[in-house]
Structures are given as C-alpha cells and as structure tokens.
Design a protein around this motif. Structure first.
Motif, PDB file in Angstrom:
ATOM      1  N   GLU A 283     -41.652  -8.960 -17.945  1.00  0.00           N
ATOM      2  CA  GLU A 283     -42.250  -8.202 -19.032  1.00  0.00           C
ATOM      3  C   GLU A 283     -43.229  -7.148 -18.533  1.00  0.00           C
ATOM      4  OE1 GLU A 283     -42.869  -6.852 -22.785  1.00  0.00           O
ATOM      5  OE2 GLU A 283     -41.475  -8.477 -22.298  1.00  0.00           O
ATOM      6  N   PHE A 284     -44.003  -7.485 -17.470  1.00  0.00           N
ATOM      7  CA  PHE A 284     -45.110  -6.614 -17.076  1.00  0.00           C
ATOM      8  C   PHE A 284     -44.899  -5.919 -15.729  1.00  0.00           C
ATOM      9  CE2 PHE A 284     -46.778  -9.846 -19.949  1.00  0.00           C
ATOM     10  CZ  PHE A 284     -47.345  -9.045 -20.926  1.00  0.00           C
ATOM     11  N   ALA A 285     -43.940  -6.381 -14.929  1.00  0.00           N
ATOM     12  CA  ALA A 285     -43.596  -5.741 -13.654  1.00  0.00           C
ATOM     13  C   ALA A 285     -44.836  -5.279 -12.883  1.00  0.00           C
ATOM     14  CB  ALA A 285     -42.658  -4.563 -13.896  1.00  0.00           C
ATOM     15  N   PRO A 286     -45.730  -6.212 -12.529  1.00  0.00           N
ATOM     16  CA  PRO A 286     -46.987  -5.819 -11.891  1.00  0.00           C
ATOM     17  C   PRO A 286     -46.806  -5.449 -10.420  1.00  0.00           C
ATOM     18  CG  PRO A 286     -46.823  -8.194 -11.914  1.00  0.00           C
ATOM     19  CD  PRO A 286     -45.623  -7.678 -12.668  1.00  0.00           C
ATOM     20  N   ASP A 287     -47.803  -4.761  -9.904  1.00  0.00           N
ATOM     21  CA  ASP A 287     -47.823  -4.496  -8.462  1.00  0.00           C
ATOM     22  C   ASP A 287     -48.135  -5.775  -7.689  1.00  0.00           C
ATOM     23  OD1 ASP A 287     -47.454  -1.700  -8.863  1.00  0.00           O
ATOM     24  OD2 ASP A 287     -49.608  -1.482  -9.264  1.00  0.00           O
ATOM     25  N   LEU A 288     -48.968  -6.624  -8.270  1.00  0.00           N
ATOM     26  CA  LEU A 288     -49.450  -7.819  -7.586  1.00  0.00           C
ATOM     27  C   LEU A 288     -49.440  -9.029  -8.515  1.00  0.00           C
ATOM     28  CD1 LEU A 288     -52.680  -6.307  -5.966  1.00  0.00           C
ATOM     29  CD2 LEU A 288     -50.527  -6.775  -4.767  1.00  0.00           C
ATOM     30  N   PHE A 289     -49.300 -10.203  -7.926  1.00  0.00           N
ATOM     31  CA  PHE A 289     -49.557 -11.463  -8.611  1.00  0.00           C
ATOM     32  C   PHE A 289     -50.771 -12.075  -7.910  1.00  0.00           C
ATOM     33  CE2 PHE A 289     -45.156 -10.502  -9.236  1.00  0.00           C
ATOM     34  CZ  PHE A 289     -44.885 -10.890 -10.542  1.00  0.00           C
ATOM     35  N   ILE A 290     -51.877 -12.144  -8.607  1.00  0.00           N
ATOM     36  CA  ILE A 290     -53.127 -12.606  -8.006  1.00  0.00           C
ATOM     37  C   ILE A 290     -53.432 -14.018  -8.481  1.00  0.00           C
ATOM     38  CG2 ILE A 290     -55.606 -12.222  -7.763  1.00  0.00           C
ATOM     39  CD1 ILE A 290     -55.103  -9.254  -8.222  1.00  0.00           C
ATOM     40  N   VAL A 291     -53.507 -14.958  -7.535  1.00  0.00           N
ATOM     41  CA  VAL A 291     -53.825 -16.351  -7.837  1.00  0.00           C
ATOM     42  C   VAL A 291     -55.296 -16.575  -7.519  1.00  0.00           C
ATOM     43  CG1 VAL A 291     -53.224 -18.759  -7.433  1.00  0.00           C
ATOM     44  CG2 VAL A 291     -51.482 -16.983  -7.163  1.00  0.00           C
ATOM     45  N   THR A 292     -56.080 -16.918  -8.523  1.00  0.00           N
ATOM     46  CA  THR A 292     -57.495 -17.173  -8.263  1.00  0.00           C
ATOM     47  C   THR A 292     -57.664 -18.457  -7.467  1.00  0.00           C
ATOM     48  OG1 THR A 292     -57.926 -18.514 -10.234  1.00  0.00           O
ATOM     49  CG2 THR A 292     -58.057 -16.112 -10.479  1.00  0.00           C
ATOM     50  N   GLY A 293     -58.854 -18.599  -6.850  1.00  0.00           N
ATOM     51  CA  GLY A 293     -59.188 -19.841  -6.199  1.00  0.00           C
ATOM     52  C   GLY A 293     -59.538 -20.888  -7.230  1.00  0.00           C
ATOM     53  N   PRO A 294     -59.857 -22.082  -6.782  1.00  0.00           N
ATOM     54  CA  PRO A 294     -59.928 -22.521  -5.392  1.00  0.00           C
ATOM     55  C   PRO A 294     -58.560 -22.985  -4.895  1.00  0.00           C
ATOM     56  CG  PRO A 294     -60.592 -24.313  -6.813  1.00  0.00           C
ATOM     57  CD  PRO A 294     -60.288 -23.154  -7.723  1.00  0.00           C
ATOM     58  N   GLY A 295     -58.376 -23.081  -3.613  1.00  0.00           N
ATOM     59  CA  GLY A 295     -57.113 -23.552  -3.054  1.00  0.00           C
ATOM     60  C   GLY A 295     -56.076 -22.453  -2.981  1.00  0.00           C
ATOM     61  N   THR A 296     -55.077 -22.667  -2.120  1.00  0.00           N
ATOM     62  CA  THR A 296     -54.025 -21.679  -1.903  1.00  0.00           C
ATOM     63  C   THR A 296     -52.630 -22.228  -2.184  1.00  0.00           C
ATOM     64  OG1 THR A 296     -53.874 -22.308   0.437  1.00  0.00           O
ATOM     65  CG2 THR A 296     -55.373 -20.499  -0.120  1.00  0.00           C
ATOM     66  N   THR A 297     -52.528 -23.468  -2.652  1.00  0.00           N
ATOM     67  CA  THR A 297     -51.224 -24.113  -2.765  1.00  0.00           C
ATOM     68  C   THR A 297     -50.347 -23.506  -3.862  1.00  0.00           C
ATOM     69  OG1 THR A 297     -52.247 -25.803  -4.178  1.00  0.00           O
ATOM     70  CG2 THR A 297     -52.012 -26.307  -1.836  1.00  0.00           C
ATOM     71  N   LEU A 298     -50.932 -22.922  -4.897  1.00  0.00           N
ATOM     72  CA  LEU A 298     -50.134 -22.419  -6.011  1.00  0.00           C
ATOM     73  C   LEU A 298     -49.339 -21.175  -5.639  1.00  0.00           C
ATOM     74  CD1 LEU A 298     -49.459 -23.032  -8.964  1.00  0.00           C
ATOM     75  CD2 LEU A 298     -51.344 -21.536  -9.633  1.00  0.00           C
ATOM     76  N   GLY A 299     -49.765 -20.475  -4.599  1.00  0.00           N
ATOM     77  CA  GLY A 299     -49.055 -19.268  -4.188  1.00  0.00           C
ATOM     78  C   GLY A 299     -47.597 -19.529  -3.856  1.00  0.00           C
TER      79      GLY A 299
END
Length: 349
Positions: A283-299
């Motif tokens: 729907e939004f075709a973004p330049d980036l997908f930004i995952v907030t903290g904490p942790g990095t596992t959701l990426g």
C-alpha cells in the motif's frame, strides 16, 4: 531529501539481557517522557521503568514477566520513535503483537501516556492470569523460502490437537518464516511431541508468555475493557496496519472502533504480522522499514515477510543480505550501525 518509512513496533521478547540499560544508553535526553511513565508505575506501587532499566542484574524470571517486559519495551520503542531524524517521513505504522499497542501511540491514536497506561495495564493483566503459553516453530528453509506444504501440515496438526479433549492449540502469530502457536499445556506438549527438533532449539517455549491472540484470552480482554476507557483512544494521525493487514486511515475511524479492536479482536484472534508487513509494503511502498528498539530479532521476520512476496526482487536470504549491504531496506534501531542511519544523536544519562 525526505525518506519514507513504515515504522514497525516490536512485541514481547525483545528486552533481554543485552538490552538492559537501553533507555539509559539512548534516551537520557527524554527524562520528561520517561518520568511520566515512572510516575504511573510508582502510583500503582510498581517498580519504575528507570529502576528496571538501570538495574545491575538481568534475570529471565523477572524481565520476561508481562508486567516488567511490556513497560520497558513500550518506553524504549516510543523513545526511539521520538528520536527519528527529521528527514524520515513515517507513512504508516504497524507492530507485532504487543507492538500494536505501541503502534497506536506512534500513530497518535493514543497519547504517549495513554499508550503506556494501556501497555502497563494489559501486561499486568496477562501476568496475573497467565492463561496458557506459546511456542515457536519454523516453516521455511535456510534460504527463507516459505514451505507452504509444511506450514499447512503444521497448522492442520494444531487443529487436530485442538480437537482432542482438554487440549487447546491454535495459531497465535504468523511471524514471517515462523509460526507461533498458543494453547494450554496439554496442547503445547502434544505438538512438541509430534514434531522433530529443528536447529537444536525448536519447538521453543516462550518464558512467561500466555496464550496470546487466542480465545483463551477472553477473560483478559474483558478485564482490559473494564479498566481502560474508550476515551483514551482517538483517530490516528498516521495510517496504521493491524494484525489482519487492515489499514486504519486517519479521520476514517472512531476511537470506539479502535478500542473494540484493540481490547477484544486482537487479543483473542490470530495476529498475522506477516500480512501486516506485506500490506504495508504494497500500500505504501516505503523507502525503508524501520523497526524500533529494543532488540533486533524482529528484523528477520520483516525481511522474511518481504521475501515471501518477492518485494523489489528479493527472492531469498542471499538477495536480502546483498541488498542490506548495498542499500539497507530494513533498519533495526537497536543495532548501533543501523540506528545511525535514521536517528538523531541521542544523549545518554
């Protein structure tokens, strides 16, 4: 030059030993924001977020509790949202499981303090009742190719187990290349005994997790509705994508609708995080997908969800890693190198 982004908020299991001190490291300049959260906790006779974050020791038994993990994750994520660089244009917000509550605040459907009230209340209710549990199991190959036949077999197995007397088991979260199942102990044990061990760790039980996003949580949902008034909720200022892949547009919905979805539907029905990411991408075709903290596992789950729809030609794990090395698409704010690409410089306390 403005960069468009879909903002993705994390759920439970993302504040672990490595994250202890996350707020102190990154958000010493947000004492007013975090002080408001601390005040809510102390008024309820609970240990403050600051005290929890700056403790000298981390223990799984304590920090995996819903009434401890939830406020820490919320505070970390909302502070990260407020740290985004000025050239980032957030075109939509979504989240995984508990991350939906954070997404509501990030999109303006809840104020930061109201969002904390929702998260802290629901985390406490979940912990007090602790109905059932969750486990994680993979349904993809090493190259991140989803094995649709295997996934269907696993879900059919879960339905068969759920049909047995005194057994509860159903899909809790569709999480990229993983499925998260939830149910009572009989149901979880039956599944664990029926599937082979994979990667020396799956099926993996999740500590202090209840049977989130299943009908077993109906009492928790009812208690949440009794404690959290409708007037906490308002129309979002940014589009939100929920756990069905449905888009909530600004000015198109009422606070009543969001309240009902948040404190009933998403508590007792499957949360399809995979679909939420894919819907946001399309729907939004973004330049980036930004995952907030904490942790990095959701990426990883975000990347796997994009690979499943061949987003921008990403056909597998190798493609994604090559893209990340050349022109990062998925940014985890808890990763110091990636954080520097999208965040203003924070001030440690």
């Amino acid at each position: 030059m403005t960069r468009t982004a879909v903002l993705i908020c994390p759920g439970r299991g993302t504040y672990n030993k490595a994250e202890l001190g996350y707020l102190a490291r990154h958000h010493g300049d947000k004492q007013a924001l975090i002080g408001g959260f601390d005040a809510q906790r102390m008024a309820a006779g609970q240990e403050s977020v600051t005290e929890l974050d700056t403790a000298g020791r981390y223990s799984v038994s304590k920090y995996s509790r819903g009434d401890v993990a939830s406020p820490l994750i919320y505070a970390s994520a909302i502070a990260d949202v407020q740290s985004l660089a000025g050239d980032i244009d957030v075109v939509a917000v979504t989240g995984n499981s508990m991350g939906w509550y954070i997404a509501l605040a990030a999109a303006g459907a809840l104020s930061p303090d109201a969002g904390f009230e929702v998260v802290n209340t629901m985390g406490q209710l979940m912990q007090e009742q602790l109905i059932g549990g969750q486990l994680v199991y993979p349904c993809q190959g090493d190259d991140w190719q989803l094995d649709l036949r295997r996934k269907a077999e696993l879900l059919r197995m879960a339905r068969d187990i759920n049909a047995l007397p005194n057994h509860d088991l159903s899909l809790s979260i569709d999480l990229g290349g993983m499925i998260v199942l939830a149910g009572n102990d009989n149901g979880l044990v039956a599944f664990e005994q029926a599937v082979p061990v994979m990667q020396d760790r799956f099926p993996m039980r999740l500590a202090n997790h209840a049977a989130f996003h299943t009908a077993l949580q109906a009492p928790v949902a009812a208690a949440g509705r009794a404690k959290l008034p409708v007037d906490l909720f308002q129309n979002p200022m940014r589009p939100m994508v929920d756990g069905r892949g449905h888009i909530w547009w600004p000015d198109a919905n009422t606070g009543q609708d969001l309240w009902a979805y948040t404190l009933n539907t998403q508590v007792v029905e499957t949360y399809d995080f995979t679909r939420s990411v894919q819907s946001a991408a399309r729907e939004f075709a973004p330049d980036l997908f930004i995952v907030t903290g904490p942790g990095t596992t959701l990426g990883g789950a975000v990347a796997q969800s994009l690979v499943q729809i061949n987003w921008q030609g990403l056909g597998g794990k190798a493609d994604f890693k090559a893209r990340q090395a050349e022109d990062p698409l998925v940014i985890s704010m808890a990763d110091p190198v990636q954080r520097a690409l999208v965040a203003e410089q924070g001030v440690a306390s």
